[in-house]
Design an enzyme around this catalytic site. Structure first.
Site, PDB file in Angstrom:
ATOM      1  N   CYS A   1      11.603  24.713  14.479  1.00 16.14           N
ATOM      2  CA  CYS A   1      10.215  24.747  14.203  1.00 16.14           C
ATOM      3  C   CYS A   1       9.162  24.148  14.687  1.00 16.14           C
ATOM      4  CB  CYS A   1      10.129  24.787  12.651  1.00 16.14           C
ATOM      5  SG  CYS A   1      11.582  26.391  12.074  1.00 16.14           S
ATOM      6  N   ILE A   2       9.075  22.669  14.414  1.00 11.88           N
ATOM      7  CA  ILE A   2       7.967  22.397  14.490  1.00 11.88           C
ATOM      8  C   ILE A   2       7.789  22.172  15.794  1.00 11.88           C
ATOM      9  CG2 ILE A   2       6.730  20.038  13.596  1.00 11.88           C
ATOM     10  CD1 ILE A   2       8.029  21.936  11.301  1.00 11.88           C
TER      11      ILE A   2
END
Length: 447
Positions: A278-279
């Site tokens: 995600c990040i």
């Protein structure tokens, strides 16, 4: 519900009564916990995955993710509540279909929705009236309506009339024992009221709180915002780490003291680079989409530049320490890297900075081994295929003294950091693991 009443009210009633069959496409770190949550709540679930080894493992009652005990899978599989398949022709069976497939970036940092579009086409080929389709994969605002909906409507069915369509972002945090699938509220967004109510009811069957928002694009924006918030704050502490280190100030000591303030501050921690699905990826989805509106996301892009530069900073610190202590360069050095996983205590190496560190070290002429109890062997990955098959060394403090340096990239809890600091000639610690473990810091360099 094939052949039965497929009105919104009938579909909603079947979901609330737990007589509906839920289908989950993608049985990885998002899909598998969803399946277990539904199954343990008494909801029948059919999992789909293109990798046949996953349905085979489920049929055998075996978990392939360490954070989920095999007993949980075995109980549901043997009871017939949880089954899995690689046969996409069975997509007409579930009453609710949840899409949990990867959304990576291309080499040019543009969204790669290949898995979403392929999955949408597979669903469209079997789509029937009365089904609800929910996208969970993190993406830019507008994907559900602009990309997925047209694909599904190639079936001849109309969203909001013949079938229901929504977006509910995954919020999994692998390895987190406090906040789990059944306790993290589910944001649900759709572009018509029936789709919103039906999608929310799907998740409410296993007791999770739901938060409804006005559109699928709003729900997509919620997840992007959550991840950008983390990426930007991690970039901030990474930059502060560089500044404070030059001043002789320990960033971890600063954070530990600052977080005692009961308001107006939230602790984030520096590291060797961003990892996870995600990040490192999601902020660039919004950056790409913003260009369509003639906007530049300068703040987000700057954060990305800072975070992606961290592996090079770590290697610079390693080179400096080798030179100062041993009059040695990285070229020709023997390095032991601790941790392949992108975060501690999980068997998840997606986008792990450790893989980049190994490649960069070897390009500089170093010989690199690694230790990670969660990864006895490095599996194949798209970006680092040449590392596949490498095996972890055994944990042997006596042997570790033969390395020129040990580089801590991931701070698993099962490591004896005190013993490591006593045995190694030099430790480059990117996680402050040695200090937390009460180690002698005379041979430890924070990076």
């Amino acid at each position: 519900m094939s052949g039965q009443d497929v009105s919104a009210g009938a579909v909603l009633s079947s979901i609330q009564a737990k007589t509906a069959l839920v289908g989950v496409i993608g049985l990885g770190y998002v899909g598998l916990p969803l399946c277990l949550s539904f199954g343990e709540a008494g909801v029948r679930v059919l999992g789909f995955d293109s990798d046949p080894s996953k349905p085979e493992a489920i049929a055998a009652g075996r978990s392939y993710l360490t954070q989920f005990a095999s007993d949980r899978v075995k109980t549901l599989a043997r009871g017939g509540t949880f089954t899995a398949t690689s046969d996409m022709n069975r997509l007409d069976e579930p009453d609710a279909i949840l899409i949990c497939v990867p959304t990576p970036l291309t080499r040019h940092l543009e969204p790669d929705l290949t898995f979403v579009t392929q999955t949408g086409e597979a669903i469209a080929a079997r789509l029937r009236r009365g089904q609800v389709v929910i996208l969970e994969s993190t993406t830019y605002p507008g994907t559900t309506v602009e990309v997925l909906k047209p694909i599904l409507e190639k079936s001849g069915l109309v969203a909001g009339v013949d079938f229901w369509l929504a977006f509910s972002p995954e919020r999994e945090d692998p390895g987190n024992k406090t906040h789990t699938t059944t306790t993290i509220p589910k944001v649900v967004g759709a572009d018509d009221e029936d789709s919103r109510r039906i999608a929310a009811a799907v998740y409410e069957t296993f007791g999770v709180p739901t938060v409804s928002v006005s559109s699928s694009a709003t729900a997509e924006a919620v997840k992007i915002t959550e991840n950008i918030f983390r990426a930007v704050n991690i970039a901030l502490v990474n930059e502060l780490k560089l500044v404070y280190a030059r001043m002789g100030i320990n960033i971890w000591e600063v954070i530990d003291a600052a977080k005692t303030k009961p308001f107006g501050y939230m602790p984030f921690y520096p590291g060797p680079g961003l990892g996870g699905h995600c990040i490192p990826i999601d902020p660039f989805y919004l950056t790409w989409k913003a260009k369509e509106f003639d906007l530049s996301t300068r703040f987000i892009e700057l954060a990305g530049q800072i975070n992606t530069s961290m592996p090079d900073h770590v290697l610079a610190e390693l080179g400096r320490a080798l030179g100062e202590r041993f009059r040695k360069s990285v070229n020709g050095a023997r390095i032991l890297l601790l941790g392949i996983a992108y975060k501690k205590n999980v068997d998840d190496m997606r986008e792990s900075p450790s893989l980049k560190l190994i490649e960069k070290l070897e390009a500089m002429g170093a010989t690199v081994d690694y230790f990670d109890s969660y990864f006895p062997t490095i599996p194949k990955s798209r970006e680092h295929a040449e590392l596949a098959g490498r095996k972890s060394v055994a944990w042997d403090l006596d042997a570790f003294g033969a390395y020129d340096a040990v580089l801590i990239a991931t701070d698993h809890d099962d490591v004896d950091y005190r013993g490591l600091a006593d045995s190694a000639r030099l430790v480059i610690d990117t996680r402050n693991a040695c200090a937390r473990g009460g180690a002698d810091m005379s041979r430890v360099v924070l990076a």
